[in-house]
Design a protein around this motif. Structure first.
Motif, PDB file in Angstrom:
ATOM      1  N   THR A  67      25.471  19.722  71.988  1.00 36.96           N
ATOM      2  CA  THR A  67      25.199  18.430  71.355  1.00 36.96           C
ATOM      3  C   THR A  67      25.947  17.313  72.072  1.00 36.96           C
ATOM      4  N   CYS A  68      27.204  17.531  72.378  1.00 41.12           N
ATOM      5  CA  CYS A  68      28.003  16.524  73.085  1.00 41.12           C
ATOM      6  C   CYS A  68      27.420  16.222  74.457  1.00 41.12           C
ATOM      7  N   VAL A  69      26.985  17.243  75.169  1.00 45.40           N
ATOM      8  CA  VAL A  69      26.393  17.059  76.493  1.00 45.40           C
ATOM      9  C   VAL A  69      25.135  16.201  76.387  1.00 45.40           C
ATOM     10  N   GLU A  70      24.283  16.496  75.410  1.00 41.70           N
ATOM     11  CA  GLU A  70      23.037  15.737  75.266  1.00 41.70           C
ATOM     12  C   GLU A  70      23.312  14.287  74.881  1.00 41.70           C
ATOM     13  N   ILE A  71      24.294  14.052  74.043  1.00 37.90           N
ATOM     14  CA  ILE A  71      24.648  12.674  73.675  1.00 37.90           C
ATOM     15  C   ILE A  71      25.145  11.917  74.901  1.00 37.90           C
ATOM     16  N   LEU A  72      26.009  12.555  75.697  1.00 39.48           N
ATOM     17  CA  LEU A  72      26.542  11.890  76.882  1.00 39.48           C
ATOM     18  C   LEU A  72      25.434  11.602  77.890  1.00 39.48           C
ATOM     19  N   LYS A  73      24.468  12.502  78.032  1.00 37.33           N
ATOM     20  CA  LYS A  73      23.364  12.280  78.960  1.00 37.33           C
ATOM     21  C   LYS A  73      22.501  11.090  78.535  1.00 37.33           C
ATOM     22  N   ARG A  74      22.437  10.819  77.242  1.00 38.48           N
ATOM     23  CA  ARG A  74      21.679   9.655  76.775  1.00 38.48           C
ATOM     24  C   ARG A  74      22.464   8.362  76.959  1.00 38.48           C
ATOM     25  N   ARG A  75      23.774   8.438  76.812  1.00 37.05           N
ATOM     26  CA  ARG A  75      24.607   7.231  76.948  1.00 37.05           C
ATOM     27  C   ARG A  75      24.843   6.855  78.399  1.00 37.05           C
ATOM     28  N   VAL A  76      25.024   7.844  79.256  1.00 33.88           N
ATOM     29  CA  VAL A  76      25.259   7.608  80.680  1.00 33.88           C
ATOM     30  C   VAL A  76      24.050   8.171  81.415  1.00 33.88           C
ATOM     31  N   ARG A  77      23.182   7.301  81.858  1.00 35.50           N
ATOM     32  CA  ARG A  77      21.923   7.729  82.487  1.00 35.50           C
ATOM     33  C   ARG A  77      22.170   8.296  83.881  1.00 35.50           C
ATOM     34  N   GLY A  78      21.248   9.159  84.297  1.00 33.90           N
ATOM     35  CA  GLY A  78      21.261   9.658  85.664  1.00 33.90           C
ATOM     36  C   GLY A  78      22.251  10.770  85.942  1.00 33.90           C
ATOM     37  N   LEU A  79      22.649  11.525  84.932  1.00 31.16           N
ATOM     38  CA  LEU A  79      23.611  12.608  85.139  1.00 31.16           C
ATOM     39  C   LEU A  79      22.885  13.904  85.516  1.00 31.16           C
ATOM     40  N   HIS A  80      23.388  14.550  86.552  1.00 31.76           N
ATOM     41  CA  HIS A  80      22.904  15.871  86.942  1.00 31.76           C
ATOM     42  C   HIS A  80      23.696  16.897  86.140  1.00 31.76           C
ATOM     43  N   GLN A  81      23.029  17.997  85.750  1.00 31.71           N
ATOM     44  CA  GLN A  81      23.664  18.995  84.891  1.00 31.71           C
ATOM     45  C   GLN A  81      23.589  20.372  85.534  1.00 31.71           C
ATOM     46  N   HIS A  82      24.705  21.098  85.431  1.00 33.61           N
ATOM     47  CA  HIS A  82      24.735  22.489  85.867  1.00 33.61           C
ATOM     48  C   HIS A  82      25.371  23.301  84.742  1.00 33.61           C
ATOM     49  N   ALA A 103      17.919  18.365  86.568  1.00 30.60           N
ATOM     50  CA  ALA A 103      17.919  17.035  87.176  1.00 30.60           C
ATOM     51  C   ALA A 103      17.950  15.978  86.072  1.00 30.60           C
ATOM     52  N   PRO A 104      18.375  14.768  86.412  1.00 35.45           N
ATOM     53  CA  PRO A 104      18.336  13.701  85.403  1.00 35.45           C
ATOM     54  C   PRO A 104      16.896  13.491  84.950  1.00 35.45           C
ATOM     55  N   GLY A 105      16.702  13.360  83.644  1.00 37.15           N
ATOM     56  CA  GLY A 105      15.363  13.213  83.096  1.00 37.15           C
ATOM     57  C   GLY A 105      15.092  11.787  82.667  1.00 37.15           C
ATOM     58  N   CYS A 106      13.841  11.527  82.419  1.00 37.89           N
ATOM     59  CA  CYS A 106      13.434  10.209  81.932  1.00 37.89           C
ATOM     60  C   CYS A 106      13.227  10.328  80.426  1.00 37.89           C
ATOM     61  N   PHE A 107      14.197   9.835  79.666  1.00 34.78           N
ATOM     62  CA  PHE A 107      14.117   9.945  78.211  1.00 34.78           C
ATOM     63  C   PHE A 107      13.175   8.915  77.621  1.00 34.78           C
ATOM     64  N   ASN A 108      12.960   7.804  78.325  1.00 37.82           N
ATOM     65  CA  ASN A 108      12.116   6.744  77.781  1.00 37.82           C
ATOM     66  C   ASN A 108      10.698   7.229  77.543  1.00 37.82           C
ATOM     67  N   ALA A 109      10.151   8.032  78.455  1.00 34.89           N
ATOM     68  CA  ALA A 109       8.792   8.540  78.299  1.00 34.89           C
ATOM     69  C   ALA A 109       8.701   9.464  77.092  1.00 34.89           C
ATOM     70  N   LEU A 110       9.707  10.304  76.893  1.00 32.34           N
ATOM     71  CA  LEU A 110       9.722  11.214  75.753  1.00 32.34           C
ATOM     72  C   LEU A 110       9.751  10.438  74.439  1.00 32.34           C
ATOM     73  N   TRP A 111      10.631   9.431  74.362  1.00 34.66           N
ATOM     74  CA  TRP A 111      10.726   8.647  73.140  1.00 34.66           C
ATOM     75  C   TRP A 111       9.475   7.807  72.912  1.00 34.66           C
ATOM     76  N   ALA A 112       8.864   7.305  73.978  1.00 39.79           N
ATOM     77  CA  ALA A 112       7.636   6.512  73.835  1.00 39.79           C
ATOM     78  C   ALA A 112       6.511   7.386  73.276  1.00 39.79           C
ATOM     79  N   GLN A 113       6.425   8.622  73.776  1.00 37.91           N
ATOM     80  CA  GLN A 113       5.399   9.544  73.280  1.00 37.91           C
ATOM     81  C   GLN A 113       5.638   9.874  71.809  1.00 37.91           C
ATOM     82  N   ALA A 114       6.884  10.122  71.424  1.00 40.80           N
ATOM     83  CA  ALA A 114       7.199  10.443  70.032  1.00 40.80           C
ATOM     84  C   ALA A 114       6.881   9.253  69.126  1.00 40.80           C
TER      85      ALA A 114
END
Length: 165
Positions: free
Chosen positions: A69-84, A135-146
């Motif tokens: 949950t913390c990782v997902e919140i941080l990825k939304r607040r700080v855009r463009g993060l790569h995750q491993h 890879a960093p994802g585009c959250f705007n498209a997901l939220w626009a679709q929802a």
């Protein structure tokens, strides 16, 4: 086990699965009782300014979900993060002692393997060929679709309510 009491639990240290990390990389150890707002305050404070390029979140047992949950919140607040992400097991050693020492029972030692997660977030690209890379994802498209789907459902409800009148 009714004749035994748990005396102590010892967590064995788990080596970092990311061997090439700089020594000054911030690490957020998520525990059961950790408050998400406190964890996020620390993480965002390190990642928003250009103080740190990497951060690691760790959690074991019941705290794995909170770490994700913390990782997902941080990825939304700080855009463009790569995750491993690495999944592994951490060993916990439980020592059980007999309730009555005169009963002739021995002390028991139980080793348990508890699932653990390590998530490395980076502003710089990571090796995409390794398993667990996102890879960093585009959250705007997901939220626009929802939002679009929610709008369609809302319009249908309005139409059904109008037809009932």
């Amino acid at each position: 086990m009714e004749n035994y009491l748990k005396a102590r639990t010892v967590e064995q240290p788990c080596p970092c699965p990311f061997p090439d990390l700089p020594g000054d990389t911030p690490q957020v150890q998520v525990k059961d009782g950790s408050k998400i707002r406190n964890l996020m305050g620390f993480a965002v404070g390190r990642m928003e300014p250009d103080a740190a390029r990497l951060i690691v979140f760790t959690g074991a047992g019941k705290s794995v979900a909170k770490a994700v949950t913390c990782v997902e919140i941080l990825k939304r607040r700080v855009r463009g993060l790569h995750q491993h992400t690495r999944l592994l097991y951490r060993t916990q050693q439980e020592v059980w002692e007999p309730r009555e020492p005169s009963a002739g029972l021995d002390t028991l030692t139980v080793n348990r393997n508890v699932p653990a997660i390590w998530v490395l977030l980076s502003k710089d690209p990571l090796d995409s060929s390794l398993p667990g890379y996102q890879a960093p994802g585009c959250f705007n498209a997901l939220w626009a679709q929802a939002a679009k789907e929610e709008g369609v459902v809302s319009q249908r409800k309005d139409l059904n309510n109008h037809l009932k009148l």
